[in-house]
Scaffold this motif. Sequence first.
Motif, short mmCIF file in Angstrom:
data_model
loop_
_atom_site.label_atom_id
_atom_site.label_comp_id
_atom_site.label_asym_id
_atom_site.label_seq_id
_atom_site.Cartn_x
_atom_site.Cartn_y
_atom_site.Cartn_z
N GLU A 113 18.52 66.12 43.59
CA GLU A 113 18.41 64.49 44.05
C GLU A 113 19.03 63.57 43.17
O GLU A 113 19.71 62.65 43.88
N THR A 114 19.64 64.49 42.08
CA THR A 114 20.75 63.26 40.99
C THR A 114 21.83 63.28 42.25
O THR A 114 23.11 63.06 42.03
N GLN A 115 22.51 64.79 41.96
CA GLN A 115 23.47 64.92 42.73
C GLN A 115 23.32 64.78 44.37
O GLN A 115 24.75 64.51 44.89
N GLN A 116 22.26 64.32 44.36
CA GLN A 116 22.44 63.42 46.21
C GLN A 116 23.26 62.19 45.90
O GLN A 116 23.75 61.93 46.09
N ALA A 117 22.82 61.71 44.94
CA ALA A 117 22.48 60.12 44.64
C ALA A 117 23.87 59.97 44.14
O ALA A 117 24.90 58.95 44.59
N TYR B 190 17.02 73.15 49.96
CA TYR B 190 17.03 74.66 50.24
C TYR B 190 16.79 75.39 48.86
O TYR B 190 16.39 74.01 47.81
N ALA B 191 15.93 76.34 49.11
CA ALA B 191 15.56 76.73 47.43
C ALA B 191 13.98 76.19 46.87
O ALA B 191 13.52 75.86 46.39
N GLY B 192 12.90 75.74 47.92
CA GLY B 192 12.66 75.09 48.41
C GLY B 192 11.95 73.52 48.11
O GLY B 192 13.34 72.64 46.99
N SER B 193 12.08 72.35 49.68
CA SER B 193 11.98 70.90 49.18
C SER B 193 11.31 70.67 48.45
O SER B 193 10.65 71.09 47.70
N SER B 194 11.51 69.06 47.67
CA SER B 194 12.03 68.60 47.28
C SER B 194 9.61 68.66 47.07
O SER B 194 9.33 68.37 45.95
N GLU B 195 9.65 68.20 48.37
CA GLU B 195 8.49 68.62 48.84
C GLU B 195 7.35 69.44 48.45
O GLU B 195 6.19 69.15 47.55
N ILE B 196 8.51 70.70 48.05
CA ILE B 196 7.23 71.51 47.99
C ILE B 196 7.79 72.28 46.24
O ILE B 196 6.80 72.02 45.39
#
Length: 403
Positions: free
Chosen positions: A331-335, A385-391
């Motif tokens: 999530e920090t990568q995206q930000a 990938y590698a499992g969504s944030s929700e997972i």
Amino acid sequence: MDLAFSPEDLAFQHEVRNWIATAYDDDLRLKMAQSKNGYLDKAGQVKWQKKLFERGWVAPDWPVELGGAGFTPSQRYIFNMEMSLAGTPHPSPMGLKMCAPVVMAFGTPEQKAQHLPPILSSDIWWCQGYSEPGSGSDLASLQMKAERDGDDYVLNGSKIWTTHAQWADWMFCLVRTSSAGKPQEGISFLLLPMTLPGIQIKPLPTLDGPAEGEQEINQVFFDNVRVPVANRIGEENKGWTYAKYLLEFERGNAYAPGLMHMLRKVKKIAALERSDAGGALIDDPDFRARIAELEIAVESLNATELRVFSGRGAGKAVGPASSMLKLAGSETQQAITELALEAVGTYAAPFVRDTWATTNGGRAGPDHAGPVAPSYFNYRKTTIYAGSSEIQKNIITKLVLGL
């Protein structure tokens, strides 16, 4: 946890910096300056990884007896930080960081002898056969069949989002060997050459490209593909156990060093771009506040990673903490990519998927603006990938918080 570097650690830091200055040549630097995701084409990746292999540093986390670097926890931290801050290519994780740990832990002696040396030397390239159409984050629902026929399994179905399948020599693959019981109980873990008859690879176009040599994901189709039973890792129908073990390594990477490098790049861009008030964007109070927020997030993640990986140096598994690292890191990568996109402003608008990396093709704007839009689009995948944030949140809720 002692964060002070010893004289030996500082000497090692100097050694790493000197080696990077020599090994990370101008050709690699030029290509990486326009990379949308921190990787190169296959030739560039192999060139870099073989340099690391020759120095003995390509597999910092492997046991020394199998070719690992033998770093102490502090040396591993220094090595990762120096590589990231220098902007060097990320070694491809498929073989070195994902398949190899599973082979080490659950493979037969013959499988270890066959696969580990060429993974270490980057002579064999791997891809991951996990997700399927309709089975992404709910990976246990996968349906690709592997039916036993004598000494072979016969595979039918497809895998999707398969990174660099077009480059891969081998795939580590989850298949359905039984439909009885819970879905997790009928999965097996296979290793298979990508040259087997009946395998077809089709590229999947994405918003971020592809530029030449950077096609990233594919769908792989299997039509009566015969794979020897001897290529199975561990027991039949126990593949879910091995898959979860692998995901700890896929999710539990160190994000902070790379995030620091990404922030440095945004600051350099902001020093060159102008704000609405006419001054340098880096001097704009609102922009500086957003940079500060991200720096705090990265430093917090760095401290957490140090705690987790210091325990790993003592023999502890990363375990469900890998989900915390993956959630915060992705999530920090995206930000950061969002902030970079805002920093280049209108230079991101004329992004053309098929020509963005062509520096002599009339691309609008300065060189530093070229990879910003494709990087922004590419990093939309990180929270999936590698499992969504929700997972990841579900895993943290159950296994970390005990709720």
